[in-house]
Design a protein around this motif. Structure first.
Motif, PDB file in Angstrom:
ATOM      1  N   LYS A   1     -37.391 -63.538 -45.519  1.00  0.00           N
ATOM      2  CA  LYS A   1     -36.661 -62.965 -44.388  1.00  0.00           C
ATOM      3  C   LYS A   1     -35.266 -63.579 -44.268  1.00  0.00           C
ATOM      4  CE  LYS A   1     -38.522 -62.270 -40.432  1.00  0.00           C
ATOM      5  NZ  LYS A   1     -39.289 -62.365 -39.186  1.00  0.00           N
ATOM      6  N   ARG A  21     -30.140 -57.270 -46.541  1.00  0.00           N
ATOM      7  CA  ARG A  21     -31.244 -56.386 -46.903  1.00  0.00           C
ATOM      8  C   ARG A  21     -32.365 -56.535 -45.887  1.00  0.00           C
ATOM      9  NH1 ARG A  21     -30.523 -59.010 -52.191  1.00  0.00           N
ATOM     10  NH2 ARG A  21     -29.509 -57.558 -53.586  1.00  0.00           N
ATOM     11  N   SER A  22     -33.298 -55.591 -45.911  1.00  0.00           N
ATOM     12  CA  SER A  22     -34.542 -55.765 -45.171  1.00  0.00           C
ATOM     13  C   SER A  22     -35.423 -56.714 -45.988  1.00  0.00           C
ATOM     14  CB  SER A  22     -35.254 -54.417 -45.009  1.00  0.00           C
ATOM     15  OG  SER A  22     -35.667 -53.921 -46.275  1.00  0.00           O
ATOM     16  N   ALA A  24     -33.106 -62.252 -47.014  1.00  0.00           N
ATOM     17  CA  ALA A  24     -32.786 -60.852 -46.742  1.00  0.00           C
ATOM     18  C   ALA A  24     -31.648 -60.751 -45.732  1.00  0.00           C
ATOM     19  CB  ALA A  24     -34.025 -60.118 -46.230  1.00  0.00           C
ATOM     20  N   GLU A  25     -31.703 -61.542 -44.680  1.00  0.00           N
ATOM     21  CA  GLU A  25     -30.628 -61.533 -43.683  1.00  0.00           C
ATOM     22  C   GLU A  25     -29.312 -61.962 -44.310  1.00  0.00           C
ATOM     23  OE1 GLU A  25     -31.675 -63.669 -40.131  1.00  0.00           O
ATOM     24  OE2 GLU A  25     -33.586 -62.601 -39.964  1.00  0.00           O
ATOM     25  N   HIS A  69     -38.376 -56.060 -46.975  1.00  0.00           N
ATOM     26  CA  HIS A  69     -38.951 -55.186 -48.009  1.00  0.00           C
ATOM     27  C   HIS A  69     -37.968 -55.023 -49.167  1.00  0.00           C
ATOM     28  CE1 HIS A  69     -39.797 -51.171 -49.782  1.00  0.00           C
ATOM     29  NE2 HIS A  69     -41.026 -51.635 -49.744  1.00  0.00           N
TER      30      HIS A  69
END
Length: 67
Positions: free
Chosen positions: A17, A25-26, A20-21, A28
């Motif tokens: 997570k 991106r998400s 991703a941040e 996923h």
């Protein structure tokens, strides 16, 4: 597209997570990006619509990590 359930340790999920941040991106999308990078760097071709390439042998004892 295939629906695939995956259980992740809490610390790995948190790291994904956070990455991703950072990367915009998400979670996923970040996991897909990691998987594509791993597959491409392993030399295992992604062959849409065909059987998967022969997997590399497992390392270690060959026993499942599941309890």
């Amino acid at each position: 597209m295939v629906n695939f359930n995956l259980r992740l340790p809490d610390d790995l999920h948190a790291a994904i997570k956070a990455a991703a941040e950072r990367d915009g991106r998400s979670a996923h999308g970040q996991m897909l990006w990691y998987l594509r990078q791993a597959v491409e760097s392993s030399g295992t071709p992604v062959r849409p619509g065909h059987e998967p390439a022969t997997p590399a042998p497992l390392r270690g004892s060959g026993h499942s990590l599941r309890p």
